[in-house]
Design an enzyme around this catalytic site. Structure first.
Site, PDB file in Angstrom:
ATOM      1  N   THR A   1       0.875  -1.212  -0.066  1.00 46.48           N
ATOM      2  CA  THR A   1      -0.103   0.081  -0.042  1.00 46.48           C
ATOM      3  C   THR A   1       0.969   1.274  -0.146  1.00 46.48           C
ATOM      4  O   THR A   1       2.180   1.156   0.431  1.00 46.48           O
ATOM      5  CB  THR A   1      -0.829   0.231   1.381  1.00 46.48           C
ATOM      6  OG1 THR A   1      -2.083  -0.909   1.256  1.00 46.48           O
ATOM      7  CG2 THR A   1      -1.433   1.298   1.573  1.00 46.48           C
TER       8      THR A   1
ATOM      9  N   THR B   1      -0.800   0.106   6.951  1.00 45.65           N
ATOM     10  CA  THR B   1      -0.487  -0.865   5.639  1.00 45.65           C
ATOM     11  C   THR B   1      -0.412  -2.148   6.589  1.00 45.65           C
ATOM     12  O   THR B   1       0.149  -2.294   7.409  1.00 45.65           O
ATOM     13  CB  THR B   1       0.713  -0.616   5.019  1.00 45.65           C
ATOM     14  OG1 THR B   1       0.938  -1.818   4.518  1.00 45.65           O
ATOM     15  CG2 THR B   1       1.808  -0.222   5.831  1.00 45.65           C
ATOM     16  N   GLY B   2      -0.955  -2.994   6.044  1.00 46.24           N
ATOM     17  CA  GLY B   2      -1.190  -4.542   6.494  1.00 46.24           C
ATOM     18  C   GLY B   2      -2.654  -5.236   6.160  1.00 46.24           C
ATOM     19  O   GLY B   2      -3.401  -4.739   5.311  1.00 46.24           O
TER      20      GLY B   2
HETATM   21  N1  ASP Z   1      -4.239  -2.637   3.648  1.00 43.45           N
HETATM   22  C1  ASP Z   1      -4.398  -3.107   2.536  1.00 43.45           C
HETATM   23  C2  ASP Z   1      -5.498  -3.834   2.499  1.00 43.45           C
HETATM   24  O1  ASP Z   1      -5.745  -4.566   3.304  1.00 43.45           O
HETATM   25  C3  ASP Z   1      -3.171  -3.870   1.984  1.00 43.45           C
HETATM   26  C4  ASP Z   1      -1.922  -3.509   2.702  1.00 43.45           C
HETATM   27  O2  ASP Z   1      -1.586  -2.452   3.276  1.00 43.45           O
HETATM   28  O3  ASP Z   1      -1.005  -4.417   2.593  1.00 43.45           O
HETATM   29  O4  ASP Z   1      -6.381  -3.696   1.388  1.00 43.45           O
END
Ligand code: ASP
Length: 335
Positions: free
Chosen positions: A202, A252-253
């Protein structure tokens, strides 16, 4: 007589320096943090690959720093820096976004102005080159906060935003990742990819500008192999992105976990109602509320203090401020 004159001059100079609006030199006038996701390369990946990420982060951070030094507003900097990251195929946002299980891209983004609590978001967008700009236009041109799916794409068309075919976002690397994830799913039945590189990714930016305004913006392609129609935390204000008078946060996550715990809003709430510092609030969320490998976040408070923390192996990130700080990192134990 002479003493009186000297005393008078001294008083005048003290008074003048008290009235001047120039802040003390060590005050942070502006500050910025960016991230490119918590799903990083393996720490043993070739140095050239790591360097490519560092260079991309450096370019985006320098762009934001220069805008802030020229006096740009927090919201403009957040949008502009996220656009730069959306255009970079290394990151999972805009071009280079991951594929969903049907081999297509569905993009999510949001933006929030901490000084007014105005915000906008879009989810499941398929044809907009810069979803963060669409999010901002949802904020400024509609009375809504979140537009999703075809309605969001149509709205983008109606206001003349740049639109592209869905294949514009394709990259070979992400296609291979999808194949790997689908194969793994067939074998183990696991819905989430085991490789964090495919799970997390992200881009985001948080800013405190020269006038003390805070803002945050986040944009993503979501998770590799996600179900058609799945929406993560990025466009859910208060979960993956948030800004108020206390802090601006971009996460992010694993989106579902960030939604479950309302992570971005919880950081600001811990400061507002619990009297915690930004660093304390972020630490509690990342290491007490969330589980290992869930991800991380970047944040800035009203004084311009910056925090970037994560419970995954690494997080692509950068921080800069008006005192000359400028650093880009991927893992923990770097200079
Ligand atoms: N948070 C984002 C999602 O779940 C993906 C990420 O940040 O890795 O869509």
């Amino acid at each position: 007589m002479r003493l009186a004159a000297v005393t008078f001059a001294l008083l005048v100079s003290i008074l003048m320096s008290a009235c001047t609006s120039t802040p003390p030199v060590d005050t942070i006038r502006w500050a910025i943090a960016i991230h490119g996701g918590a799903g990083t390369l393996d720490p043993n990946a070739p140095a050239a690959e790591q360097r490519a990420y560092e260079e991309a982060l450096t370019r985006a951070l320098a762009h934001g720093r220069d805008m802030l030094a020229r006096g740009a507003a927090a919201l403009d900097v957040c949008e502009e820096v996220v656009r730069v990251l959306e255009d970079d195929p290394l990151f999972n946002a805009g071009v280079g976004a991951v594929f969903n299980e049907q081999g297509e891209h569905e993009l999510d983004a949001s933006i929030m102005d901490g000084s007014t609590l105005r915000c906008g978001a879009c989810a499941g967008v398929r044809t907009v080159r810069h979803p963060v700009t669409l999010a901002r236009r949802v904020m400024t041109d509609t009375r809504h906060v979140l537009l999703a799916g075809e309605g969001a794409d149509r709205f983008a068309e109606s206001i003349g935003l740049e639109r592209v075919p869905n294949t514009f976002f394709d990259t070979e690397r992400r296609r291979r990742a999808l194949e790997q994830v689908l194969k793994e799913r067939e074998r183990t039945g696991a819905l989430l990819p085991s490789d964090p590189q495919h799970r997390h990714g992200t881009v985001g930016c948080v800013v405190r500008d020269r006038d003390g305004r805070l803002a945050a913006a986040t944009s993503t392609g979501g998770m590799t192999g996600k179900r058609w129609g799945r929406v993560g935390d990025t466009p859910v204000l208060g979960a993956g992105n948030y800004a108020d008078g206390f802090a601006a946060i971009s996460c992010t996550g694993t989106g579902e976990e960030f939604i479950r715990h309302g992570v971005a809003r919880a950081v600001a709430a811990r400061m507002q109602f619990g009297g915690q510092t930004l660093a304390e609030a972020v630490h509690a969320l990342i290491f007490e509320t969330l589980q290992k490998d869930d991800g991380g976040l970047i944040a800035v408070d009203a004084e311009g203090n910056l925090v970037a923390d994560y419970n995954s192996t690494g997080m692509y990130r950068g921080m800069a401020d008006s005192r000359g700080r400028f650093e880009v990192r991927i893992f923990r134990d770097e200079p």
